[in-house]
Design a protein around this motif. Sequence first.
Motif, PDB file in Angstrom:
ATOM      1  N   LEU A   1       0.809  -1.251  -0.147  1.00 41.15           N
ATOM      2  CA  LEU A   1       0.052  -0.078   0.204  1.00 41.15           C
ATOM      3  C   LEU A   1       0.814   1.280  -0.042  1.00 41.15           C
ATOM      4  O   LEU A   1       0.466   2.426  -0.447  1.00 41.15           O
ATOM      5  N   ALA A   2       2.174   1.113   0.585  1.00 38.19           N
ATOM      6  CA  ALA A   2       2.985   2.153   0.711  1.00 38.19           C
ATOM      7  C   ALA A   2       4.379   1.670   0.839  1.00 38.19           C
ATOM      8  O   ALA A   2       4.351   0.161   1.189  1.00 38.19           O
ATOM      9  N   PRO A   3       5.438   2.272   0.680  1.00 32.41           N
ATOM     10  CA  PRO A   3       6.630   1.426   0.857  1.00 32.41           C
ATOM     11  C   PRO A   3       6.890   0.853   2.162  1.00 32.41           C
ATOM     12  O   PRO A   3       7.700  -0.157   2.401  1.00 32.41           O
ATOM     13  N   SER A   4       6.019   1.488   3.274  1.00 30.20           N
ATOM     14  CA  SER A   4       6.236   0.726   4.464  1.00 30.20           C
ATOM     15  C   SER A   4       4.998   0.466   5.099  1.00 30.20           C
ATOM     16  O   SER A   4       4.832   0.144   6.475  1.00 30.20           O
ATOM     17  N   ARG A   5       4.023  -0.184   4.242  1.00 30.60           N
ATOM     18  CA  ARG A   5       3.024  -0.636   4.678  1.00 30.60           C
ATOM     19  C   ARG A   5       2.355  -1.813   3.659  1.00 30.60           C
ATOM     20  O   ARG A   5       2.132  -1.443   2.182  1.00 30.60           O
ATOM     21  N   PHE A   6       1.825  -2.847   4.093  1.00 25.00           N
ATOM     22  CA  PHE A   6       1.214  -3.771   3.220  1.00 25.00           C
ATOM     23  C   PHE A   6      -0.113  -4.328   3.783  1.00 25.00           C
ATOM     24  O   PHE A   6      -0.289  -4.454   5.085  1.00 25.00           O
ATOM     25  N   CYS A   7      -0.945  -5.018   2.973  1.00 22.98           N
ATOM     26  CA  CYS A   7      -2.256  -5.669   3.334  1.00 22.98           C
ATOM     27  C   CYS A   7      -2.116  -7.002   3.008  1.00 22.98           C
ATOM     28  O   CYS A   7      -1.674  -7.471   1.806  1.00 22.98           O
ATOM     29  N   VAL A   8      -2.267  -8.154   3.794  1.00 20.74           N
ATOM     30  CA  VAL A   8      -2.326  -9.541   3.530  1.00 20.74           C
ATOM     31  C   VAL A   8      -4.019  -9.650   3.439  1.00 20.74           C
ATOM     32  O   VAL A   8      -4.815  -9.504   4.435  1.00 20.74           O
ATOM     33  N   TYR A   9      -4.543 -10.206   2.081  1.00 19.24           N
ATOM     34  CA  TYR A   9      -5.819 -10.686   2.327  1.00 19.24           C
ATOM     35  C   TYR A   9      -5.822 -12.047   2.379  1.00 19.24           C
ATOM     36  O   TYR A   9      -5.074 -12.818   1.599  1.00 19.24           O
ATOM     37  N   VAL A  10      -6.482 -12.536   3.267  1.00 16.57           N
ATOM     38  CA  VAL A  10      -6.828 -13.972   3.700  1.00 16.57           C
ATOM     39  C   VAL A  10      -8.236 -14.304   3.525  1.00 16.57           C
ATOM     40  O   VAL A  10      -9.167 -13.559   3.630  1.00 16.57           O
TER      41      VAL A  10
END
Length: 86
Positions: A34-43
């Motif tokens: 989502l940003a260089p220091s943020r991610f989302c894991v979809y489960v």
Amino acid sequence: MPNTYEKERQLQHEIAPRVEHDLPGVDVLAVELLAPSRFCVYVDHPEGVDHALCGRVTDLLRDYLREYTIDVSSPGLERPLRKPQH
């Protein structure tokens, strides 16, 4: 330095086997940067995704918190189709 797509693929390859091994029934559908220091894991899970499951996934990924903010979410109705079995 890897581009966004390469970084997402790297995170997917690191995270999916770990989560799916340690939490039987959980399917990691996607990892989105989502940003260089943020991610989302979809489960997803056959019995549904609730806050407790999201918390367990986050706990498994605790070592990533040094570099990233982590979101864990159900894909909702717009489930991404990223694997051949989807």
